[in-house]
Design an enzyme around this catalytic site. Sequence first.
Site, PDB file in Angstrom:
ATOM      1  N   VAL A 225       1.025  -0.741   0.260  1.00 14.33           N
ATOM      2  CA  VAL A 225       0.368   0.079   0.151  1.00 14.33           C
ATOM      3  C   VAL A 225       0.935   1.340   0.013  1.00 14.33           C
ATOM      4  CG1 VAL A 225      -2.520   1.559   0.921  1.00 14.33           C
ATOM      5  CG2 VAL A 225      -1.706  -1.400   1.136  1.00 14.33           C
ATOM      6  N   SER A 226       0.367   1.780  -0.572  1.00 14.36           N
ATOM      7  CA  SER A 226       1.004   4.100  -0.724  1.00 14.36           C
ATOM      8  C   SER A 226       2.877   3.255  -1.169  1.00 14.36           C
ATOM      9  CB  SER A 226       1.390   4.575   0.802  1.00 14.36           C
ATOM     10  OG  SER A 226       1.678   5.752   0.300  1.00 14.36           O
ATOM     11  N   LEU A 227       3.800   3.432  -0.539  1.00 17.33           N
ATOM     12  CA  LEU A 227       4.933   3.003  -1.417  1.00 17.33           C
ATOM     13  C   LEU A 227       5.266   1.999  -1.236  1.00 17.33           C
ATOM     14  CD1 LEU A 227       7.531   4.348  -1.559  1.00 17.33           C
ATOM     15  CD2 LEU A 227       8.687   3.939   1.057  1.00 17.33           C
ATOM     16  N   LEU A 248      -0.876  -0.764  -5.040  1.00 19.44           N
ATOM     17  CA  LEU A 248      -1.594  -0.171  -4.077  1.00 19.44           C
ATOM     18  C   LEU A 248      -1.301   1.052  -3.943  1.00 19.44           C
ATOM     19  CD1 LEU A 248      -4.868   0.587  -3.695  1.00 19.44           C
ATOM     20  CD2 LEU A 248      -4.803  -1.225  -2.125  1.00 19.44           C
TER      21      LEU A 248
END
Length: 506
Positions: A225-227, A248
């Site tokens: 998720v994210s980074l 994601l």
Amino acid sequence: MKQLMFHDDPPFWFETLRNLGLAAYGGSDVGEVIATASRVTPGDYDSWHDAWLSTAERLEAEARGSHPVSARDGLLRASSYYRAAEFFLHGHPEDPRIDHAYERGVPCFRDAIAHFPGVTPVEIPYEDIVLHGYFCRAAGEGPRPAVVMHNGFDGAAEELHFSGALGGQERGYHVLTFDGPGQPAAIHRDGAAFRPDWENVVGPVLDFLTQDPGVDPARTALLGVSLGGYLAPRAAAYEPRLAAVVSLDGVFDAVSALTAHLPLPHEEAVRRAAAEHGEELDRLIADARARSPILRWAFDHGRYVTRTSNDREFLAEYARYSFEDGSAGKITCPVLVCEATDDLFCSTAEESDPRKLYRHLTAPKTLLSFTEEEGGDAHCHPGALRLAVARIFDWLDDTIRPVSRHAERSAAAPVCGRRSRARAAAHANPPHIIPGGRDRPKTKEAPWPSAQNARTPCATEKPSWLPPTPFSRPAAAPTACRWTTSRRPRVWARAPSSAASATAPA
């Protein structure tokens, strides 16, 4: 999504939306979040901390004296608010409020999950420390597919409970969440900083997971998720045990989100950051920080999680988180790349990072967009959390789940009759996957292996091979499932069985 609060402070609004989204799986309550955010002075980190800490402490005190179910629910929400309280304080790592909020929030979460069937804390051996996380065991017997989840630049394993772990568990997946180096547990407990070669983190995690006899090692996916949208694909490039990977949202070159705010070309900013001296770049970064609340937070938090001493040093370190080295082409398992159409943290001047990552992939790939009309256009889609969880696990069902459904079926209730024969026919003539995208024409690619495309019944049809979970309601009478071709990115449509599979072009 329209910015409803903190109109001049996008990070404060995003973190408010992020906490609102956790309500989908019990991690917050809408009224509590709005009431807390209403007490915050825009741009004032101390005000943010005080408001969220006050809410967390009040809720924890009430939960500790409540009956079991009420206590569980209250402690889950309190854990989220403690995490929010210390979020903006990392520019001063010595601030005692950081550890105070963390050390209050994690016990709240752990006391709460003691009431959830199959959810247990774990410690994963890693170098000379352990990585802390949680294992959500799906109900039923027999080997199950598994998803390993980790967060990114600023998220915690506890947050993943609400943004995928529960959703996966109730769909019949074992889910292992963990904090890697640079993430909250590792930073708070051991001071372990981020590293870009994430395969060296995921490897020990997979070693730990596959020791469990209930895990099918051939059907293990990784979700970042994210980074983590960079870290997970990076690990997949060098970790052959993964059956699929979810980004994601997709990240191709992490530092571009920062250099986009500087009055220098990207390559020039990266080159100057790596130099021994850079007084002019220091001044440009300081000026940009003063103008942008996003940069102010990003550089403060970045120094904290990378253990760098100044903003320029962090910029140089962050430039290492990039697929410019060609490693995206080394990924061989199927990849799902998600994107938000209005991502606060990604530059879209030329080509968005998710699409750039998608373009460089040579493995089977799907690009999935979330839009404003769905409430999912913000970074990692906190405004459409249930929708995101549904789409991601539907993709995983189509990608890794069909390989051994018979074994799962035999461990649950027996299947017979017309629906069984219809499902067998669907396996024999699988549909092809058409990723959505209103602005992308569909082009043909070679179809994936048929086992990856076997149809899963739609959400209104309770699959008889899926074991019951503590969260399942009594099965309703099956209703008709209609597969349609849509230009909106909200569904995957069914194509004629004779057609080749199509994917969205970069």
